[in-house]
Write a protein that holds these residues in place. Structure first.
Motif, PDB file in Angstrom:
ATOM      1  N   LYS A 133       0.832  -1.208   0.000  1.00 48.48           N
ATOM      2  CA  LYS A 133       0.000   0.000   0.000  1.00 48.48           C
ATOM      3  C   LYS A 133       0.861   1.251   0.000  1.00 48.48           C
ATOM      4  N   LEU A 136       2.032   1.990  -3.353  1.00 47.34           N
ATOM      5  CA  LEU A 136       0.984   2.525  -4.208  1.00 47.34           C
ATOM      6  C   LEU A 136       0.610   3.966  -3.871  1.00 47.34           C
ATOM      7  N   LYS A 137       1.047   4.432  -2.726  1.00 42.14           N
ATOM      8  CA  LYS A 137       0.720   5.811  -2.352  1.00 42.14           C
ATOM      9  C   LYS A 137       1.296   6.776  -3.389  1.00 42.14           C
ATOM     10  N   GLU A 138       0.540   7.788  -3.638  1.00 42.89           N
ATOM     11  CA  GLU A 138       0.994   8.779  -4.625  1.00 42.89           C
ATOM     12  C   GLU A 138       1.922   9.791  -3.955  1.00 42.89           C
ATOM     13  N   SER A 156      -8.942   2.338 -14.073  1.00 45.05           N
ATOM     14  CA  SER A 156      -7.963   2.281 -12.989  1.00 45.05           C
ATOM     15  C   SER A 156      -7.215   0.957 -13.056  1.00 45.05           C
ATOM     16  N   TYR A 157      -5.983   0.949 -12.543  1.00 51.45           N
ATOM     17  CA  TYR A 157      -5.129  -0.231 -12.527  1.00 51.45           C
ATOM     18  C   TYR A 157      -4.238  -0.133 -11.300  1.00 51.45           C
ATOM     19  N   LYS A 158      -4.318  -1.132 -10.413  1.00 55.29           N
ATOM     20  CA  LYS A 158      -3.545  -1.145  -9.166  1.00 55.29           C
ATOM     21  C   LYS A 158      -3.771   0.127  -8.350  1.00 55.29           C
ATOM     22  N   GLY A 159      -4.970   0.633  -8.356  1.00 56.36           N
ATOM     23  CA  GLY A 159      -5.288   1.825  -7.576  1.00 56.36           C
ATOM     24  C   GLY A 159      -4.863   3.121  -8.227  1.00 56.36           C
ATOM     25  N   LYS A 160      -4.384   3.084  -9.435  1.00 57.31           N
ATOM     26  CA  LYS A 160      -3.940   4.291 -10.150  1.00 57.31           C
ATOM     27  C   LYS A 160      -4.907   4.567 -11.301  1.00 57.31           C
ATOM     28  N   LYS A 161      -4.952   5.823 -11.719  1.00 58.95           N
ATOM     29  CA  LYS A 161      -5.767   6.195 -12.879  1.00 58.95           C
ATOM     30  C   LYS A 161      -5.073   5.717 -14.144  1.00 58.95           C
ATOM     31  N   TYR A 172      -0.287   4.336 -16.701  1.00 59.12           N
ATOM     32  CA  TYR A 172      -0.596   5.024 -15.459  1.00 59.12           C
ATOM     33  C   TYR A 172       0.666   5.702 -14.961  1.00 59.12           C
TER      34      TYR A 172
END
Length: 186
Positions: A133, A136-138, A156-161, A172
């Motif tokens: 996680k 995945l944080k931006e 979305s893919y793996k929590g990303k746009k 992404y």
């Protein structure tokens, strides 16, 4: 002549009817005699059925007693097994308790504790869910890169746009702010 023939026919009919009636009466009385049972026969049949019932009751009682004995033996065996397992577990906890310091850390004087620590560190190499996680944080770089992108957001893919470029490629923005293209297979 007709009257004699007629008389003979009447006589034969009477004789035949008498014979038929006698035969019917014989049939009725014979079935009545055979249908009746004597009291002795009824008592014998009742005694036989009672004996058969007693035998089956005895057999079932024996089977129940045998089954109860078997279950008691099985219960004793399982109780012995659980008691042995409990004593073994208690012994192991005593041993491990003696190998642990008061503050809860393993005592290095025992070789077993050193081996356990090595195994624990080897298993920690895998990423945990929290670490994934965090990956995945931006970051600020990825947020600024998203602002610069003028392509269409398509999912979305793996929590990303996921963006679609001018030539149809999908990508992404990763945590470093770079475009990561997604293959069509995914």
């Amino acid at each position: 002549m007709k009257s004699k023939i007629h008389e003979i026919e009447l006589q034969t009919i009477k004789i035949m009817s008498k014979k038929l009636i006698a035969l019917c009466m014989l049939f009725v009385f014979s079935t009545a005699l055979f249908a009746q049972e004597t009291k002795a026969k009824i008592k014998k049949a009742a005694a036989k059925t009672e004996k058969a019932l007693e035998k089956t009751a005895d057999k079932t009682d024996k089977a129940v007693k045998n089954g109860a004995a078997k279950t008691k033996e099985a219960a004793k065996k399982t109780a012995d097994k659980t008691e042995k397992a409990a004593t073994k577990a208690a012994d192991k906890t005593k041993e491990t308790a003696s190998k642990i310091k008061k503050d809860g850390t393993p005592d290095k004087r025992f070789k077993d504790n050193d081996v356990k620590e090595v195994k624990a560190t080897k298993t920690k190499v895998k990423k945990t869910a929290a670490e994934e996680k965090e990956d995945l944080k931006e970051t600020a770089a990825s947020k600024s890169a998203e602002k610069k992108v003028k392509d269409k957001v398509t999912g979305s893919y793996k929590g990303k746009k996921v963006y679609t470029g001018p030539r149809g490629g999908t990508y992404y923005i990763n945590k470093n702010g770079n475009k990561t293209y997604i293959s069509d297979d995914k």
